[in-house]
Design a protein around this motif. Sequence first.
Motif, PDB file in Angstrom:
ATOM      1  N   ILE A 198       7.152 -66.025  19.706  1.00 19.18           N
ATOM      2  CA  ILE A 198       7.610 -64.672  19.389  1.00 19.18           C
ATOM      3  C   ILE A 198       8.784 -64.714  18.415  1.00 19.18           C
ATOM      4  O   ILE A 198       8.838 -63.949  17.448  1.00 19.18           O
ATOM      5  N   GLY A 199       9.726 -65.641  18.662  1.00 20.85           N
ATOM      6  CA  GLY A 199      10.945 -65.688  17.859  1.00 20.85           C
ATOM      7  C   GLY A 199      10.687 -65.957  16.391  1.00 20.85           C
ATOM      8  O   GLY A 199      11.161 -65.218  15.520  1.00 20.85           O
ATOM      9  N   VAL A 200       9.934 -67.032  16.099  1.00 24.35           N
ATOM     10  CA  VAL A 200       9.704 -67.353  14.689  1.00 24.35           C
ATOM     11  C   VAL A 200       8.717 -66.388  14.052  1.00 24.35           C
ATOM     12  O   VAL A 200       8.729 -66.184  12.833  1.00 24.35           O
ATOM     13  N   PHE A 201       7.859 -65.776  14.866  1.00 24.43           N
ATOM     14  CA  PHE A 201       6.882 -64.834  14.322  1.00 24.43           C
ATOM     15  C   PHE A 201       7.570 -63.574  13.803  1.00 24.43           C
ATOM     16  O   PHE A 201       7.204 -63.041  12.749  1.00 24.43           O
ATOM     17  N   VAL A 202       8.565 -63.100  14.537  1.00 27.05           N
ATOM     18  CA  VAL A 202       9.212 -61.849  14.147  1.00 27.05           C
ATOM     19  C   VAL A 202      10.421 -62.068  13.248  1.00 27.05           C
ATOM     20  O   VAL A 202      10.935 -61.104  12.670  1.00 27.05           O
ATOM     21  N   SER A 203      10.879 -63.324  13.125  1.00 24.32           N
ATOM     22  CA  SER A 203      12.110 -63.564  12.360  1.00 24.32           C
ATOM     23  C   SER A 203      11.967 -63.136  10.900  1.00 24.32           C
ATOM     24  O   SER A 203      12.859 -62.481  10.348  1.00 24.32           O
ATOM     25  N   GLU A 256      10.012 -73.113  -1.916  1.00 19.94           N
ATOM     26  CA  GLU A 256      10.165 -73.625  -3.277  1.00 19.94           C
ATOM     27  C   GLU A 256       8.842 -74.064  -3.894  1.00 19.94           C
ATOM     28  O   GLU A 256       8.647 -73.932  -5.098  1.00 19.94           O
ATOM     29  N   ASN A 257       7.917 -74.576  -3.086  1.00 17.40           N
ATOM     30  CA  ASN A 257       6.707 -75.185  -3.629  1.00 17.40           C
ATOM     31  C   ASN A 257       5.436 -74.372  -3.414  1.00 17.40           C
ATOM     32  O   ASN A 257       4.482 -74.524  -4.177  1.00 17.40           O
ATOM     33  N   LEU A 258       5.412 -73.523  -2.398  1.00 15.46           N
ATOM     34  CA  LEU A 258       4.198 -72.775  -2.099  1.00 15.46           C
ATOM     35  C   LEU A 258       4.447 -71.271  -2.010  1.00 15.46           C
ATOM     36  O   LEU A 258       3.604 -70.522  -1.506  1.00 15.46           O
ATOM     37  N   ASN A 259       5.624 -70.835  -2.466  1.00 15.69           N
ATOM     38  CA  ASN A 259       5.948 -69.402  -2.575  1.00 15.69           C
ATOM     39  C   ASN A 259       5.826 -68.658  -1.252  1.00 15.69           C
ATOM     40  O   ASN A 259       5.353 -67.512  -1.215  1.00 15.69           O
ATOM     41  N   PHE A 260       6.248 -69.301  -0.173  1.00 10.08           N
ATOM     42  CA  PHE A 260       6.244 -68.628   1.125  1.00 10.08           C
ATOM     43  C   PHE A 260       7.381 -67.624   1.185  1.00 10.08           C
ATOM     44  O   PHE A 260       8.523 -67.945   0.847  1.00 10.08           O
ATOM     45  N   SER A 261       7.065 -66.411   1.621  1.00 12.18           N
ATOM     46  CA  SER A 261       8.108 -65.437   1.913  1.00 12.18           C
ATOM     47  C   SER A 261       8.654 -65.714   3.309  1.00 12.18           C
ATOM     48  O   SER A 261       8.081 -66.495   4.077  1.00 12.18           O
ATOM     49  N   GLN A 262       9.768 -65.040   3.640  1.00 15.63           N
ATOM     50  CA  GLN A 262      10.326 -65.213   4.980  1.00 15.63           C
ATOM     51  C   GLN A 262       9.318 -64.748   6.045  1.00 15.63           C
ATOM     52  O   GLN A 262       9.184 -65.371   7.108  1.00 15.63           O
ATOM     53  N   THR A 263       8.590 -63.683   5.755  1.00 18.03           N
ATOM     54  CA  THR A 263       7.598 -63.174   6.701  1.00 18.03           C
ATOM     55  C   THR A 263       6.454 -64.168   6.881  1.00 18.03           C
ATOM     56  O   THR A 263       6.031 -64.453   8.010  1.00 18.03           O
ATOM     57  N   LEU A 264       5.931 -64.701   5.794  1.00 19.15           N
ATOM     58  CA  LEU A 264       4.829 -65.654   5.877  1.00 19.15           C
ATOM     59  C   LEU A 264       5.250 -66.927   6.601  1.00 19.15           C
ATOM     60  O   LEU A 264       4.472 -67.514   7.368  1.00 19.15           O
TER      61      LEU A 264
END
Length: 488
Positions: free
Chosen positions: A195-200, A300-308
């Motif tokens: 839950i924690g990392v999913f909603v962070s 930096e390498n795969l353009n992950f957003s904080q949500t993703l």
Amino acid sequence: MGKHILVPVGRFRFDLNDITIEPVQFLYMFANFLFFPTFQALIFNKVCLQTHDADFCSELQNNETFKENHTSENHDITAETSHWILKTNIALTAPSFFMVTLFLGPLGDKIGRKIPVLLPCIGALFSFIACLLNAKFMTASLYYLLVGPLVNGFFGGYIAAIMASFSYVGHVSSPESKMMRLGIIEAMSFLSGTIGVFVSGVMLDKQGFIFIFATLIVVISLAIIYTIVWVENIRSHIQDAENVGCSAFLVKFFKDSFSCVVRQRESRVFSSLVLLVISINMVMLCTTGDMDIALLYLKENLNFSQTLFGYFKGLDNFLRGITLITVLPLVKRFTSIRDLPLVLVGFISFAVNFVVLGVASTQWMVFLAAVLGMLKGVPSAGIRAMMSSMVSQDEQGRLFGIVAASESIITLIASVLFNELYPATVHIFPGLCYMLGAGLILLMFLLILYLHCTLPSDMPQMSYQTVVEDPQLQISDSDIPSSLTAEA
């Protein structure tokens, strides 16, 4: 609580008195899983604001075209962020080591198990308040980032909280219920982590730093209130006959902790125990290294957003947790497979997870890595079970005390290794750190394979017995209820 509170659930009656520190574990771990990626993002923002204005930093994180046009600046900020993550980890880990080895264990043995459960929560509260102030004053000196981790470290930090939880449950559990209750504690970590990392990421993208840190303050405050109001201050009926000073007592506990590992034992127990301690520390090194660089690597390498990133880590934790809660018990129940072969399978899953992450060129490959690594929680559980079976009942606390202390050192080493190696090799091969981790995991695979081939299948295991508390030794109504038993 001394009085039983029975709640009917269908044909069964559930005793609320059986609930001890499980809610504390859930709230504490939820707060930490929500905190860690948020704190990393806060460091990135504050590092960026030291040399650039707010508009530049916002564009750098939210505009992919802008990010591609400022690759050099992004790399410099990422490298400096990695160094500051290392500094904050040192500030947390160094005092945590001394807290765990010299203070927390003796405190629980002397005055009861409640205070060691409470102290890490108080440290986390001060840490979250410090981070809230850092988020409020974003352009303040980066050195203020060290205040929260330092205070948290002197209260024991994450490792102290884990140690206190297992010590408490081990104290109140009978041999028949010990595995089940310790499994519930593990489940609290997995569920809260999911839950924690999913909603962070969602919370950070939608609400910002101040909202998250304020939420963390509320969550950990609930854990503190619950501990004070509900959790019993259970004590051991075994007391030291010798009345020694504080410093002498701490030195004695420190020596006893290490003697638990190095003392001579029958058969091949001693060498096997040492190898298992090394293995569990290598698992911690790889796990900590992944936690330290994952956000930076994927952004930096795969353009992950904080949500993703939150979705990915949430899936990773969920799959690992559901495996340990459902698959592993079913395998143990319906097959005769020993612990070590299961650990070997877990190491293979762990190594494959790191290799796929290291070579991932698309975002879907990262999520595939989470699926392939769903068994990577098995080695830690299996190794701890093996170690526990090799020592007697009265050595359990000392063994896991020294394991916790060694893990705090390994956490620091992992931070140094991965946070220094990643910025230095990102231009050569961004996934090199994960390949290094996979190599270490394969070495541990070979070590466990050696133990599997050399340990006798009928190797004796320590027996356990429950010793009922003498009613005359009950300290007060606030201590352990007479309906519960204490471990010898």
